[in-house]
Design a protein around this motif. Structure first.
Motif, PDB file in Angstrom:
ATOM      1  N   ASP A  52      77.755 117.894 128.379  1.00 58.42           N
ATOM      2  CA  ASP A  52      76.351 117.624 128.062  1.00 58.42           C
ATOM      3  C   ASP A  52      75.835 118.551 126.964  1.00 58.42           C
ATOM      4  OD1 ASP A  52      76.360 115.631 129.959  1.00 58.42           O
ATOM      5  OD2 ASP A  52      75.255 116.784 131.463  1.00 58.42           O
ATOM      6  N   ALA A  53      76.227 119.810 127.013  1.00 60.70           N
ATOM      7  CA  ALA A  53      75.809 120.758 125.974  1.00 60.70           C
ATOM      8  C   ALA A  53      76.412 120.379 124.627  1.00 60.70           C
ATOM      9  CB  ALA A  53      76.219 122.181 126.362  1.00 60.70           C
ATOM     10  N   TYR A  54      77.674 119.984 124.639  1.00 61.89           N
ATOM     11  CA  TYR A  54      78.365 119.601 123.403  1.00 61.89           C
ATOM     12  C   TYR A  54      77.725 118.361 122.781  1.00 61.89           C
ATOM     13  CZ  TYR A  54      82.215 118.482 120.251  1.00 61.89           C
ATOM     14  OH  TYR A  54      82.966 118.216 119.145  1.00 61.89           O
ATOM     15  N   GLU A  55      77.301 117.431 123.605  1.00 63.03           N
ATOM     16  CA  GLU A  55      76.702 116.183 123.128  1.00 63.03           C
ATOM     17  C   GLU A  55      75.457 116.438 122.266  1.00 63.03           C
ATOM     18  OE1 GLU A  55      76.189 112.150 122.512  1.00 63.03           O
ATOM     19  OE2 GLU A  55      77.924 113.243 123.256  1.00 63.03           O
ATOM     20  N   VAL A  56      74.728 117.488 122.569  1.00 62.51           N
ATOM     21  CA  VAL A  56      73.527 117.828 121.801  1.00 62.51           C
ATOM     22  C   VAL A  56      73.864 118.051 120.330  1.00 62.51           C
ATOM     23  CG1 VAL A  56      71.709 119.565 121.515  1.00 62.51           C
ATOM     24  CG2 VAL A  56      72.350 118.799 123.799  1.00 62.51           C
ATOM     25  N   PHE A  57      75.064 118.551 120.074  1.00 63.36           N
ATOM     26  CA  PHE A  57      75.468 118.904 118.707  1.00 63.36           C
ATOM     27  C   PHE A  57      76.363 117.853 118.059  1.00 63.36           C
ATOM     28  CE2 PHE A  57      74.790 122.819 121.155  1.00 63.36           C
ATOM     29  CZ  PHE A  57      73.709 123.296 120.452  1.00 63.36           C
ATOM     30  N   ARG A  58      76.433 116.678 118.651  1.00 58.86           N
ATOM     31  CA  ARG A  58      77.311 115.614 118.150  1.00 58.86           C
ATOM     32  C   ARG A  58      77.091 115.327 116.667  1.00 58.86           C
ATOM     33  NH1 ARG A  58      75.657 110.928 120.976  1.00 58.86           N
ATOM     34  NH2 ARG A  58      74.150 110.738 119.310  1.00 58.86           N
ATOM     35  N   ASP A  59      75.852 115.285 116.226  1.00 59.05           N
ATOM     36  CA  ASP A  59      75.543 114.918 114.842  1.00 59.05           C
ATOM     37  C   ASP A  59      75.240 116.124 113.958  1.00 59.05           C
ATOM     38  OD1 ASP A  59      75.865 112.210 115.391  1.00 59.05           O
ATOM     39  OD2 ASP A  59      73.792 112.001 116.053  1.00 59.05           O
ATOM     40  N   ALA A  60      75.579 117.308 114.421  1.00 59.97           N
ATOM     41  CA  ALA A  60      75.304 118.507 113.618  1.00 59.97           C
ATOM     42  C   ALA A  60      76.093 118.460 112.315  1.00 59.97           C
ATOM     43  CB  ALA A  60      75.679 119.768 114.404  1.00 59.97           C
ATOM     44  N   ARG A  61      75.441 118.754 111.234  1.00 61.70           N
ATOM     45  CA  ARG A  61      76.108 118.758 109.928  1.00 61.70           C
ATOM     46  C   ARG A  61      77.009 119.964 109.765  1.00 61.70           C
ATOM     47  NH1 ARG A  61      71.162 116.981 105.998  1.00 61.70           N
ATOM     48  NH2 ARG A  61      70.734 115.033 107.072  1.00 61.70           N
ATOM     49  N   VAL A  62      76.535 121.104 110.189  1.00 65.19           N
ATOM     50  CA  VAL A  62      77.323 122.330 110.112  1.00 65.19           C
ATOM     51  C   VAL A  62      78.021 122.496 111.456  1.00 65.19           C
ATOM     52  CG1 VAL A  62      77.244 124.826 109.769  1.00 65.19           C
ATOM     53  CG2 VAL A  62      75.692 123.345 108.482  1.00 65.19           C
ATOM     54  N   ARG A  63      79.352 122.439 111.455  1.00 67.15           N
ATOM     55  CA  ARG A  63      80.137 122.423 112.679  1.00 67.15           C
ATOM     56  C   ARG A  63      80.631 123.807 113.093  1.00 67.15           C
ATOM     57  NH1 ARG A  63      78.881 118.066 114.979  1.00 67.15           N
ATOM     58  NH2 ARG A  63      80.531 118.557 116.438  1.00 67.15           N
ATOM     59  N   ALA A  64      80.520 124.792 112.217  1.00 63.24           N
ATOM     60  CA  ALA A  64      81.126 126.099 112.467  1.00 63.24           C
ATOM     61  C   ALA A  64      80.659 126.759 113.757  1.00 63.24           C
ATOM     62  CB  ALA A  64      80.866 127.028 111.283  1.00 63.24           C
ATOM     63  N   PHE A  65      79.418 126.559 114.143  1.00 64.61           N
ATOM     64  CA  PHE A  65      78.866 127.257 115.301  1.00 64.61           C
ATOM     65  C   PHE A  65      78.738 126.364 116.536  1.00 64.61           C
ATOM     66  CE2 PHE A  65      77.254 129.439 111.517  1.00 64.61           C
ATOM     67  CZ  PHE A  65      77.870 130.666 111.719  1.00 64.61           C
ATOM     68  N   VAL A  66      79.220 125.139 116.463  1.00 63.20           N
ATOM     69  CA  VAL A  66      79.087 124.214 117.583  1.00 63.20           C
ATOM     70  C   VAL A  66      79.712 124.759 118.864  1.00 63.20           C
ATOM     71  CG1 VAL A  66      79.777 121.929 118.447  1.00 63.20           C
ATOM     72  CG2 VAL A  66      78.718 122.165 116.185  1.00 63.20           C
ATOM     73  N   PRO A  67      80.926 125.304 118.834  1.00 66.13           N
ATOM     74  CA  PRO A  67      81.491 125.815 120.095  1.00 66.13           C
ATOM     75  C   PRO A  67      80.675 126.934 120.736  1.00 66.13           C
ATOM     76  CG  PRO A  67      83.236 125.468 118.504  1.00 66.13           C
ATOM     77  CD  PRO A  67      81.932 125.306 117.770  1.00 66.13           C
ATOM     78  N   ILE A  68      80.202 127.883 119.957  1.00 65.01           N
ATOM     79  CA  ILE A  68      79.432 128.999 120.540  1.00 65.01           C
ATOM     80  C   ILE A  68      78.068 128.515 121.028  1.00 65.01           C
ATOM     81  CG2 ILE A  68      78.462 129.865 118.361  1.00 65.01           C
ATOM     82  CD1 ILE A  68      79.529 132.034 121.321  1.00 65.01           C
ATOM     83  N   LEU A  69      77.449 127.604 120.297  1.00 65.00           N
ATOM     84  CA  LEU A  69      76.168 127.055 120.745  1.00 65.00           C
ATOM     85  C   LEU A  69      76.351 126.218 122.008  1.00 65.00           C
ATOM     86  CD1 LEU A  69      74.682 126.099 117.267  1.00 65.00           C
ATOM     87  CD2 LEU A  69      74.018 128.025 118.730  1.00 65.00           C
ATOM     88  N   THR A  70      77.449 125.498 122.067  1.00 68.07           N
ATOM     89  CA  THR A  70      77.771 124.723 123.266  1.00 68.07           C
ATOM     90  C   THR A  70      77.940 125.648 124.458  1.00 68.07           C
ATOM     91  OG1 THR A  70      78.816 122.945 121.993  1.00 68.07           O
ATOM     92  CG2 THR A  70      79.491 123.174 124.293  1.00 68.07           C
ATOM     93  N   GLU A  71      78.667 126.745 124.256  1.00 69.00           N
ATOM     94  CA  GLU A  71      78.885 127.686 125.355  1.00 69.00           C
ATOM     95  C   GLU A  71      77.571 128.291 125.833  1.00 69.00           C
ATOM     96  OE1 GLU A  71      81.552 131.585 126.603  1.00 69.00           O
ATOM     97  OE2 GLU A  71      81.932 130.609 124.684  1.00 69.00           O
ATOM     98  N   ARG A  72      76.717 128.658 124.926  1.00 68.79           N
ATOM     99  CA  ARG A  72      75.431 129.248 125.317  1.00 68.79           C
ATOM    100  C   ARG A  72      74.590 128.273 126.129  1.00 68.79           C
ATOM    101  NH1 ARG A  72      73.573 132.592 119.915  1.00 68.79           N
ATOM    102  NH2 ARG A  72      75.209 134.160 120.055  1.00 68.79           N
ATOM    103  N   ARG A  73      74.522 127.013 125.677  1.00 69.85           N
ATOM    104  CA  ARG A  73      73.745 126.003 126.399  1.00 69.85           C
ATOM    105  C   ARG A  73      74.344 125.746 127.775  1.00 69.85           C
ATOM    106  NH1 ARG A  73      70.024 123.218 123.997  1.00 69.85           N
ATOM    107  NH2 ARG A  73      70.257 121.481 125.428  1.00 69.85           N
ATOM    108  N   ALA A  74      75.660 125.662 127.826  1.00 69.60           N
ATOM    109  CA  ALA A  74      76.321 125.400 129.109  1.00 69.60           C
ATOM    110  C   ALA A  74      76.111 126.570 130.067  1.00 69.60           C
ATOM    111  CB  ALA A  74      77.816 125.142 128.885  1.00 69.60           C
ATOM    112  N   ARG A  75      76.199 127.804 129.566  1.00 68.70           N
ATOM    113  CA  ARG A  75      75.966 128.978 130.424  1.00 68.70           C
ATOM    114  C   ARG A  75      74.546 128.970 130.998  1.00 68.70           C
ATOM    115  NH1 ARG A  75      79.457 133.236 130.711  1.00 68.70           N
ATOM    116  NH2 ARG A  75      81.219 133.162 129.289  1.00 68.70           N
ATOM    117  N   THR A  76      73.581 128.615 130.173  1.00 70.04           N
ATOM    118  CA  THR A  76      72.193 128.549 130.640  1.00 70.04           C
ATOM    119  C   THR A  76      72.063 127.530 131.771  1.00 70.04           C
ATOM    120  OG1 THR A  76      71.348 129.206 128.478  1.00 70.04           O
ATOM    121  CG2 THR A  76      69.813 128.057 129.934  1.00 70.04           C
TER     122      THR A  76
END
Length: 119
Positions: A52-76
């Motif tokens: 679910d956290a990863y899905e938020v960033f599906r259309d992100a143009r800049v992909r470099a930070f998607v994994p760390i942002l996904t982890e932060r959202r999932a941890r929350t």
């Protein structure tokens, strides 16, 4: 969650909506780390939070930070789940927080570049 393949490292920072093998590997690593950190929660819950956290960033143009942002959202989300926050299931909590963040991001983008809508 990203597709699973056994091929080598892919390219990072591909076009909008695309992901490289490196990003897929990084998100799988996120799942592994979170399974260790949240061992009191079942695997399906952790995987759902990451998905679910990863899905938020599906259309992100800049992909470099998607994994760390996904982890932060999932941890929350997992922290709230582990704490027993409310009777609401995990996925709706993630979606409602995603809408709030997306709304704030759009507002911040509009303020940072007021001429963007004039194009």
């Amino acid at each position: 969650m990203p597709p699973t393949t056994s091929q080598g490292q892919g390219q990072q920072g591909q076009g909008q909506g695309e992901q490289g093998q490196g990003e897929s590997d990084a998100v799988r690593d996120v799942v592994g780390r979170l399974l260790l950190a949240y061992d009191s929660l079942d695997t399906a819950t952790v995987e759902a939070a990451v998905r679910d956290a990863y899905e938020v960033f599906r259309d992100a143009r800049v992909r470099a930070f998607v994994p760390i942002l996904t982890e932060r959202r999932a941890r929350t989300a997992l922290d709230a789940c582990r704490a027993g926050a409310g009777d609401q299931p995990l996925a709706p909590r993630l979606r409602s927080s995603a809408r709030a963040i997306a709304s704030a991001s759009v507002s911040a983008s509009a303020m940072a570049n007021p001429n963007a809508s004039a194009r």
